[in-house]
Write a protein that holds these residues in place. Structure first.
Motif, mmCIF file in Angstrom:
data_model
loop_
_atom_site.group_PDB
_atom_site.id
_atom_site.type_symbol
_atom_site.label_atom_id
_atom_site.label_comp_id
_atom_site.label_asym_id
_atom_site.label_seq_id
_atom_site.Cartn_x
_atom_site.Cartn_y
_atom_site.Cartn_z
ATOM 1 N N SER A 187 -9.513 -11.380 -1.425
ATOM 2 C CA SER A 187 -9.893 -10.374 -2.417
ATOM 3 C C SER A 187 -10.588 -9.188 -1.757
ATOM 4 C CB SER A 187 -10.816 -10.998 -3.470
ATOM 5 O OG SER A 187 -10.171 -12.061 -4.133
ATOM 6 N N GLY A 188 -11.332 -9.458 -0.695
ATOM 7 C CA GLY A 188 -12.062 -8.395 -0.009
ATOM 8 C C GLY A 188 -11.175 -7.320 0.564
ATOM 9 N N ARG A 189 -9.944 -7.662 0.952
ATOM 10 C CA ARG A 189 -9.056 -6.654 1.544
ATOM 11 C C ARG A 189 -8.667 -5.571 0.547
ATOM 12 N NH1 ARG A 189 -3.688 -10.551 2.169
ATOM 13 N NH2 ARG A 189 -3.973 -11.590 0.172
ATOM 14 N N PHE A 190 -8.825 -5.846 -0.748
ATOM 15 C CA PHE A 190 -8.510 -4.830 -1.744
ATOM 16 C C PHE A 190 -9.525 -3.687 -1.744
ATOM 17 C CE2 PHE A 190 -5.669 -8.019 -3.367
ATOM 18 C CZ PHE A 190 -4.658 -7.294 -3.991
ATOM 19 N N VAL A 191 -10.722 -3.917 -1.222
ATOM 20 C CA VAL A 191 -11.735 -2.861 -1.209
ATOM 21 C C VAL A 191 -11.304 -1.710 -0.284
ATOM 22 C CG1 VAL A 191 -14.129 -2.291 -0.693
ATOM 23 C CG2 VAL A 191 -13.586 -4.444 -1.852
ATOM 24 N N PRO A 192 -11.058 -1.954 1.009
ATOM 25 C CA PRO A 192 -10.532 -0.851 1.833
ATOM 26 C C PRO A 192 -9.129 -0.439 1.410
ATOM 27 C CG PRO A 192 -10.528 -2.910 3.080
ATOM 28 C CD PRO A 192 -11.281 -3.173 1.813
ATOM 29 N N GLY A 193 -8.361 -1.387 0.875
ATOM 30 C CA GLY A 193 -7.013 -1.062 0.427
ATOM 31 C C GLY A 193 -7.018 -0.048 -0.704
ATOM 32 N N GLN A 194 -7.900 -0.240 -1.693
ATOM 33 C CA GLN A 194 -8.002 0.703 -2.814
ATOM 34 C C GLN A 194 -8.472 2.070 -2.322
ATOM 35 O OE1 GLN A 194 -7.126 0.536 -5.900
ATOM 36 N NE2 GLN A 194 -7.339 -1.514 -6.731
ATOM 37 N N ALA A 195 -9.381 2.077 -1.347
ATOM 38 C CA ALA A 195 -9.862 3.351 -0.812
ATOM 39 C C ALA A 195 -8.732 4.104 -0.109
ATOM 40 C CB ALA A 195 -11.017 3.101 0.158
ATOM 41 N N ILE A 196 -7.908 3.391 0.652
ATOM 42 C CA ILE A 196 -6.759 4.012 1.321
ATOM 43 C C ILE A 196 -5.823 4.638 0.299
ATOM 44 C CG2 ILE A 196 -4.656 3.503 2.646
ATOM 45 C CD1 ILE A 196 -6.303 1.373 4.155
ATOM 46 N N ILE A 197 -5.564 3.918 -0.775
ATOM 47 C CA ILE A 197 -4.647 4.398 -1.811
ATOM 48 C C ILE A 197 -5.212 5.622 -2.523
ATOM 49 C CG2 ILE A 197 -3.613 3.799 -4.046
ATOM 50 C CD1 ILE A 197 -3.564 0.866 -2.931
#
Length: 414
Positions: free
Chosen positions: A316-326
């Motif tokens: 679930s933690g990977r969605f934090v930088p992932g959302q920022a990239i998006i």
């Protein structure tokens, strides 16, 4: 910029409250899987369709509304769609058959998907890029809170009374949060100053934007890498690892607490050391945990809880930088439409992935699920693809505050 008498963090917490009810409404379906299959007399495939109805509806409605997202004050949009979401959740509570529940879930998804996209667009409007990952971490913390507190309590209500009770809980919370939005959130319409006159033209230009396309493919891959094993996780833990059904709430409580503690930290690390680097580390660890869980046989409760804590932390933690990239993949004037497209991409991917799990996994005559391990390998494969796609997404959004600082620095240097 958004002008408000409330601080940036207060507004983020308000948006996180909205996200909390979305996540709780969506997540509660999955741990209820064993109970719903038993009480509604359905199998894994039909249950997967109940989960997919929410996300597919969200994806379709999100795509249809995307061209209009940047034409309105985001506050008004959020109030309207969140009201629809709350009514849909109440309809779930009054459903008496699988067919009625399927329709109610589709209504929830249609409004909830647009609501989620609006939240992400508002975050992009009120939080500058240098703090964007941390801001996303606050919103993602709603997932952890829903998992740690909402889901266990919802399961308690379902097991103590009936499966409908969690939906009554979410609907009641939705009413309270809607009033809070109405009283607290200021108008969010700075983007209207930059939005082109011809919105459909702008929308189709967005569809032709190669960087935006790569960001959407990246989002689809990260969702598939995560969601492949999620819908049938609770039935798998009960049937295959022999986790007692009355201990199922501990999985979400432990995982949610771990995620709540680490999601903001993941955001700060991403802002400090780089979004891609932190994302890569989280993906690698999450892949190992995914294979560990999906290939498990009977395990003691403590071992299952350790695995759950690690999965919620890293996967679930990977969605934090992932959302920022998006969120940085397009300029601010296109953010609303883009985040709506991103939301419907996420939801359609989730729905297709959920249905895929129902096609692959079956239930043996003895009770355990069959072929769940294959879902784990598919998840890992898509996680690797997401890592490659993340490296291709370029930053296109520069916040006005950052531009001002740069301009002042140039003047001083001159």
């Amino acid at each position: 910029m958004v002008t408000s008498r409330y601080s940036e963090r207060t507004l983020l917490l308000l948006l996180a409250a909205v996200q909390f009810t979305h996540i709780l409404d969506f997540m509660i379906m999955m741990p209820l899987g064993e109970q719903l299959m038993r009480e509604l007399s359905i199998g894994p495939a039909a249950f997967s369709h109940l989960v997919a109805a929410y996300t597919i509806s969200a994806g379709v409605i999100g795509f249809l509304t995307a061209p209009f997202m940047d034409r309105f004050d985001r506050r008004k949009v959020l109030l309207f769609v969140y009201a629809g979401f709350t009514v849909g959740t109440l309809a779930c509570a009054f459903s008496r058959t699988a067919g009625m529940l399927l329709l109610a879930r589709a209504i929830c998804g249609g409004f909830g998907g647009v609501s989620g996209a609006t939240i992400m667009a508002i975050v992009g409007d009120i939080v500058p890029p240098q703090r964007r990952a941390a801001g996303m971490g606050v919103i993602m913390g709603a997932f952890a809170t829903a998992a740690a507190i909402g889901v266990p309590f919802g399961l308690y209500l379902a097991q103590t009374f009936r499966w409908e009770m969690p939906f009554f809980l979410v609907a009641g919370m939705g009413v309270v949060v809607w009033v809070m939005i109405h009283l607290t959130l200021p108008p969010v319409r700075a983007h209207l100053n930059d939005t082109p006159m011809h919105h459909f033209t702008a929308f189709f230009e967005l569809l032709r934007d190669s960087n935006a396309g790569r960001a959407l493919l990246f989002y689809s891959a990260i969702v598939m890498g995560h969601f492949t094993i999620i819908p049938l996780l609770a039935p798998f833990l009960v049937s295959n690892t022999h986790l007692p059904e009355n201990k199922l709430f501990l999985v979400y409580m432990v995982g949610g607490i771990c995620s709540a503690l680490t999601a903001p930290f993941c955001g700060k690390l991403a802002d400090r050391y780089g979004r891609l680097k932190v994302f890569a580390i989280l993906v690698v660890v999450a892949a190992g945990v995914t294979l560990w869980i999906s290939n498990s046989g009977p395990r003691p409760v403590w071992a299952i809880l350790i695995a759950a804590g690690m999965f919620f932390t890293f996967a679930s933690g990977r969605f934090v930088p992932g959302q920022a990239i998006i969120s940085l993949a397009v300029p601010a004037k296109r953010r609303g439409s883009f985040m709506s497209l991103a939301s419907c991409t996420r939801d359609l991917t989730s729905g297709i992935t959920s249905a895929m799990g129902g096609w692959i996994v079956t239930k043996s005559a003895a009770g355990p699920l069959v072929n769940y391990d294959k879902l784990g390998w598919i998840a890992v494969g898509m996680s690797v693809v997401s890592l490659w796609l993340a490296s291709l997404v370029r930053v296109q959004d520069v916040h006005p505050k950052v531009e001002t600082v740069k301009a002042e620095a140039m003047v001083e240097a001159g």
